[in-house]
Design an enzyme around this catalytic site. Structure first.
Site, PDB file in Angstrom:
ATOM      1  N   HIS A  89       0.852  -1.197   0.000  1.00 44.02           N
ATOM      2  CA  HIS A  89       0.000   0.000   0.000  1.00 44.02           C
ATOM      3  C   HIS A  89       0.887   1.247   0.000  1.00 44.02           C
ATOM      4  CE1 HIS A  89      -2.814   3.053   1.382  1.00 44.02           C
ATOM      5  NE2 HIS A  89      -3.772   2.245   0.964  1.00 44.02           N
TER       6      HIS A  89
ATOM      7  N   GLU B 285      -3.979   1.796  -7.443  1.00 41.72           N
ATOM      8  CA  GLU B 285      -4.318   2.893  -6.544  1.00 41.72           C
ATOM      9  C   GLU B 285      -3.426   4.093  -6.848  1.00 41.72           C
ATOM     10  OE1 GLU B 285      -6.516   1.603  -2.807  1.00 41.72           O
ATOM     11  OE2 GLU B 285      -4.412   1.649  -2.313  1.00 41.72           O
TER      12      GLU B 285
HETATM   13  C1  PEP Z   1      -6.687   3.268   0.359  1.00 43.28           C
HETATM   14  O1  PEP Z   1      -6.021   3.894   1.190  1.00 43.28           O
HETATM   15  O2  PEP Z   1      -6.398   2.115   0.006  1.00 43.28           O
HETATM   16  C2  PEP Z   1      -7.824   3.956  -0.236  1.00 43.28           C
HETATM   17  C3  PEP Z   1      -8.325   3.476  -1.328  1.00 43.28           C
HETATM   18  O3  PEP Z   1      -8.243   5.053   0.440  1.00 43.28           O
HETATM   19  P1  PEP Z   1      -9.475   6.010   0.069  1.00 43.28           P
HETATM   20  O4  PEP Z   1     -10.621   5.134  -0.369  1.00 43.28           O
HETATM   21  O5  PEP Z   1      -9.745   6.725   1.333  1.00 43.28           O
HETATM   22  O6  PEP Z   1      -9.002   6.875  -1.042  1.00 43.28           O
END
Ligand code: PEP
Length: 254
Positions: free
Chosen positions: A95, A166
């Site tokens: 992450h 992400e």
């Molecule tokens: C995350 O931290 O994996 C994430 C997706 O956070 P958010 O949904 O708050 O953007």
């Protein structure tokens, strides 16, 4: 067809076990909806047992991270094998908030192999820090994927591997700042191409790609429809039972 995948990353929330209990009670009110998905909840470690007891019929346990260990004794370390014995089925690995604290592609690759050895599904997070008009971020993404999955090959048990795309610039933001569906589709096509180059088409097609970064009830439907993703990794919106339910509904509405 495989069920859509929804992963709740609770990070360091809720702030107490009793607050977590309230959230779990609210979530269990929608158990029948969640049974239509592959739902994973990654709580703070001390809440694992409570989550397992209250969501056992509709969600699996997940980890937000785990230490890459070698053989031997390690004071203070909770290894994937121990966690698996508690019923953990999936681990979020790499992450961006862990990478910001020093997690490297190399340690991500070691953790993926450790998770695979323990039979835990690896959800490997990748994503560019920023996006630029010239597409430089695609090179960053290619490098990150290749290094994070280094050492895996076509014979690896790929059924235990998933990617979470992400983009770091979208994490923790509000829906208005999230990626557009068009840009998401483009990134997903690119990630698939990298996976095909690494593992061949047949295997690459079996690796689900999830999206995470400011997924909220208002953008979930547009982000899921036609962008090629198989589900979401959700941060802040997973702490609000009503929002999370709406996001889950967007994954089963066709
Ligand atoms: C995350 O931290 O994996 C994430 C997706 O956070 P958010 O949904 O708050 O953007």
């Amino acid at each position: 067809m495989a069920k859509p995948i929804l992963v709740a990353n609770w990070k360091n929330h809720p702030g107490s076990l009793s607050e977590a209990g309230v959230l779990l009670k609210q979530l269990s009110g929608s158990a029948r909806l969640y049974q239509k998905l592959s739902l994973f909840i990654a709580p703070p470690l001390p809440y694992l047992e409570s989550v397992s007891l209250r969501t056992g019929n509709f969600a699996h346990l997940a980890l937000q991270d785990f230490p890459a260990s070698s053989d031997g004794t390690h004071t203070g370390m909770v290894t994937p094998d121990i966690l698996k014995s508690f019923g953990v089925k999936l681990a979020i690995i790499g992450h961006s908030e862990r990478r910001a604290l020093g997690e490297t592609n190399d340690s991500v690759a070691q953790k993926v192999k450790a998770a695979l050895r323990s039979g835990i599904l690896s959800l490997v997070c990748v994503g560019e820090l920023s996006r630029d008009q010239d597409g430089e971020h695609f090179e960053f993404l290619r490098e990150q994927i290749k290094l994070s999955l280094a050492g895996l090959n076509r014979k690896t048990d790929i059924s235990k591997l998933a990617l979470a795309y992400e983009p770091v610039w979208a994490i923790g933001k509000r829906a208005d700042d999230a990626i557009t569906p068009a840009d998401l589709s483009q990134s997903v096509i690119f990630i698939k191409k990298v996976l095909v180059d690494m593992f061949g088409r047949t295997i690459a097609e079996r690796i689900p790609i999830l999206y995470g970064g400011a997924v909220e009830p208002v953008d979930a439907t547009a982000l899921f429809g036609g962008t090629g993703i198989k589900g979401f990794l959700v941060g802040h919106a997973s702490l609000n039972a009503k929002s999370f339910k709406t996001i889950a509904e967007s994954l089963i509405r066709k």
